[in-house]
Design a protein around this motif. Structure first.
Motif, PDB file in Angstrom:
ATOM      1  N   UNK A 209     -35.321  26.265  47.447  1.00 16.28           N
ATOM      2  CA  UNK A 209     -35.959  27.079  48.478  1.00 16.28           C
ATOM      3  C   UNK A 209     -37.335  27.504  47.999  1.00 16.28           C
ATOM      4  N   UNK A 210     -38.321  27.429  48.895  1.00 22.97           N
ATOM      5  CA  UNK A 210     -39.675  27.877  48.584  1.00 22.97           C
ATOM      6  C   UNK A 210     -39.981  29.169  49.336  1.00 22.97           C
ATOM      7  N   UNK A 211     -40.729  30.055  48.689  1.00 18.30           N
ATOM      8  CA  UNK A 211     -41.224  31.266  49.338  1.00 18.30           C
ATOM      9  C   UNK A 211     -42.681  31.461  48.942  1.00 18.30           C
ATOM     10  N   UNK A 212     -43.367  32.313  49.687  1.00 21.97           N
ATOM     11  CA  UNK A 212     -44.763  32.620  49.367  1.00 21.97           C
ATOM     12  C   UNK A 212     -44.834  34.047  48.829  1.00 21.97           C
ATOM     13  N   UNK A 213     -44.304  34.223  47.646  1.00 19.53           N
ATOM     14  CA  UNK A 213     -44.304  35.528  46.982  1.00 19.53           C
ATOM     15  C   UNK A 213     -44.521  35.301  45.493  1.00 19.53           C
ATOM     16  N   UNK A 214     -45.784  35.213  45.067  1.00 16.92           N
ATOM     17  CA  UNK A 214     -46.081  34.958  43.656  1.00 16.92           C
ATOM     18  C   UNK A 214     -45.363  35.930  42.729  1.00 16.92           C
ATOM     19  N   UNK A 215     -44.801  35.375  41.677  1.00 17.63           N
ATOM     20  CA  UNK A 215     -44.089  36.180  40.683  1.00 17.63           C
ATOM     21  C   UNK A 215     -45.102  36.747  39.692  1.00 17.63           C
ATOM     22  N   UNK A 216     -45.271  38.060  39.710  1.00 18.32           N
ATOM     23  CA  UNK A 216     -46.251  38.711  38.841  1.00 18.32           C
ATOM     24  C   UNK A 216     -45.523  39.473  37.742  1.00 18.32           C
ATOM     25  N   UNK A 217     -45.837  39.108  36.510  1.00 18.97           N
ATOM     26  CA  UNK A 217     -45.210  39.784  35.379  1.00 18.97           C
ATOM     27  C   UNK A 217     -43.712  39.590  35.307  1.00 18.97           C
ATOM     28  N   UNK A 218     -43.236  38.469  35.852  1.00 12.61           N
ATOM     29  CA  UNK A 218     -41.809  38.184  35.794  1.00 12.61           C
ATOM     30  C   UNK A 218     -40.978  38.925  36.824  1.00 12.61           C
ATOM     31  N   UNK A 219     -41.626  39.681  37.707  1.00 11.01           N
ATOM     32  CA  UNK A 219     -40.898  40.447  38.727  1.00 11.01           C
ATOM     33  C   UNK A 219     -40.597  39.544  39.928  1.00 11.01           C
ATOM     34  N   UNK A 220     -39.311  39.284  40.173  1.00 11.04           N
ATOM     35  CA  UNK A 220     -38.895  38.377  41.241  1.00 11.04           C
ATOM     36  C   UNK A 220     -38.410  39.112  42.487  1.00 11.04           C
ATOM     37  N   UNK A 221     -38.535  40.429  42.528  1.00 10.14           N
ATOM     38  CA  UNK A 221     -37.973  41.196  43.642  1.00 10.14           C
ATOM     39  C   UNK A 221     -38.537  40.762  44.989  1.00 10.14           C
ATOM     40  N   UNK A 222     -39.857  40.598  45.074  1.00 11.20           N
ATOM     41  CA  UNK A 222     -40.480  40.222  46.346  1.00 11.20           C
ATOM     42  C   UNK A 222     -40.041  38.826  46.772  1.00 11.20           C
ATOM     43  N   UNK A 223     -39.976  37.905  45.817  1.00 16.08           N
ATOM     44  CA  UNK A 223     -39.574  36.531  46.119  1.00 16.08           C
ATOM     45  C   UNK A 223     -38.123  36.482  46.588  1.00 16.08           C
ATOM     46  N   UNK A 224     -37.256  37.218  45.916  1.00 13.37           N
ATOM     47  CA  UNK A 224     -35.842  37.243  46.289  1.00 13.37           C
ATOM     48  C   UNK A 224     -35.665  37.870  47.670  1.00 13.37           C
ATOM     49  N   UNK A 225     -36.412  38.932  47.941  1.00  8.35           N
ATOM     50  CA  UNK A 225     -36.331  39.590  49.244  1.00  8.35           C
ATOM     51  C   UNK A 225     -36.742  38.638  50.359  1.00  8.35           C
ATOM     52  N   UNK A 226     -37.828  37.884  50.156  1.00 11.22           N
ATOM     53  CA  UNK A 226     -38.284  36.924  51.162  1.00 11.22           C
ATOM     54  C   UNK A 226     -37.256  35.811  51.356  1.00 11.22           C
ATOM     55  N   UNK A 227     -36.674  35.353  50.253  1.00 12.23           N
ATOM     56  CA  UNK A 227     -35.672  34.287  50.334  1.00 12.23           C
ATOM     57  C   UNK A 227     -34.423  34.758  51.068  1.00 12.23           C
ATOM     58  N   UNK A 228     -33.986  35.977  50.802  1.00 11.79           N
ATOM     59  CA  UNK A 228     -32.798  36.527  51.465  1.00 11.79           C
ATOM     60  C   UNK A 228     -33.028  36.622  52.973  1.00 11.79           C
ATOM     61  N   UNK A 229     -34.185  37.136  53.373  1.00  8.67           N
ATOM     62  CA  UNK A 229     -34.492  37.274  54.798  1.00  8.67           C
ATOM     63  C   UNK A 229     -34.574  35.906  55.470  1.00  8.67           C
ATOM     64  N   UNK A 230     -35.220  34.949  54.795  1.00  6.62           N
ATOM     65  CA  UNK A 230     -35.353  33.613  55.361  1.00  6.62           C
ATOM     66  C   UNK A 230     -34.020  32.905  55.494  1.00  6.62           C
ATOM     67  N   UNK A 231     -33.195  32.982  54.458  1.00  7.61           N
ATOM     68  CA  UNK A 231     -31.886  32.325  54.491  1.00  7.61           C
ATOM     69  C   UNK A 231     -30.958  32.979  55.510  1.00  7.61           C
ATOM     70  N   UNK A 232     -31.079  34.289  55.684  1.00  7.01           N
ATOM     71  CA  UNK A 232     -30.265  34.981  56.685  1.00  7.01           C
ATOM     72  C   UNK A 232     -30.590  34.459  58.084  1.00  7.01           C
ATOM     73  N   UNK A 233     -31.874  34.223  58.366  1.00  9.15           N
ATOM     74  CA  UNK A 233     -32.270  33.678  59.667  1.00  9.15           C
ATOM     75  C   UNK A 233     -31.752  32.259  59.844  1.00  9.15           C
TER      76      UNK A 233
END
Length: 268
Positions: A209-233
């Motif tokens: 799965x691809x998302x547009x949420x660059x991982x900054x400093x190893x923090x994946x929270x934004x990327x995971x949140x976008x992936x969860x919302x996208x997969x739910x849809x």
């Protein structure tokens, strides 16, 4: 080992839509000639769509029959971004947003609901005549507000198709990466954060799965949140029923076969 065995009847959705065990599985009883003919039809369908001068891949999303791979619908946006009906999980499409429709008339089906009787004027695939969608008014009606695409009837990628399974005794398999237990479906996940937008890219030994949420400093929270919302849809479930933990996707309350079909339908 690790494969869930299912009968072919269990892999058929409503109205005869075939389930899809994987993007590459083929019916063992099909002759090479039959497979070549299906591939010829698919390529012809894609060529006909590409020949339309008015079309631009930047301005529409092309969808193909899940059963045979023939071009069926061009619409302004991805179907997985649109709402679903609660009654049958059909995707609700504004008729005005459809750019090109390649259907043939089917039957008028009457369905009893708790709220009363519902009429569905069915549209079929031009090639294989599988039901693809319906509308609540006559085919010749001057005003059509909405088109309802049947669950798992159309796929984005014309190569992600399957064939009808004729032998009732035929058994099929889910991919090895699918694990279903106690109402939960788990599968390995590869999450890429440098995509242009959310997209389901591939399914082999893991789901990509691809998302547009660059991982900054190893923090994946934004990327995971976008992936969860996208997969739910994509899956037609609430985001609270989709969890990503490390490299594993967990889906609650949806059978593995439905998870598989809906993922494959939006795979690019």
């Amino acid at each position: 080992g690790g494969w869930s065995r299912m009968t072919s009847s269990a892999l058929l959705t409503r109205d005869g839509h075939p389930g899809m065990p994987s993007a590459t599985d083929q019916h063992p009883s099909r002759s090479k000639g039959e497979e070549a003919e299906e591939e010829r039809k698919r390529k012809k369908s894609v060529k006909e769509l590409d020949s339309e001068e008015a079309f631009s891949s930047d301005g529409f999303c092309a969808y193909y029959c899940f059963a045979c791979g023939s071009f069926s619908l061009a619409v302004e946006t991805f179907l997985h971004l649109l709402p679903r009906r609660k009654t049958d999980s059909a995707t609700v499409v504004a008729h005005s947003s459809t750019i090109k429709r390649n259907f043939k008339r089917g039957e008028c089906k009457t369905i009893r609901r708790e709220s009363g009787v519902e009429k569905q004027f069915r549209w079929l695939c031009q090639s294989c005549e599988v039901p693809l969608c319906y509308q609540p008014v006559d085919w010749d009606a001057e005003v059509v507000e909405f088109l309802y695409v049947l669950d798992s009837a159309l796929a984005l990628n014309p190569s992600v198709v399957t064939f009808y399974w004729k032998e009732k005794e035929e058994s099929l398999s889910l991919p090895r990466c699918f694990h279903e237990e106690d109402g939960l479906v788990n599968l390995p996940l590869k999450l890429q954060t440098d995509g242009k937008r959310f997209a389901v890219k591939n399914l082999s030994d893991q789901l990509s799965v691809e998302v547009h949420s660059p991982c900054i400093g190893g923090d994946m929270k934004a990327a995971i949140s976008e992936a969860v919302k996208g997969l739910a849809k994509v899956l037609g479930v609430s985001p609270k029923h989709v969890k990503i933990s490390s490299t594993v996707l967990t889906v609650q309350g949806l059978p593995a076969l439905d998870v598989l079909r809906r993922l494959l339908c939006c795979m690019q």
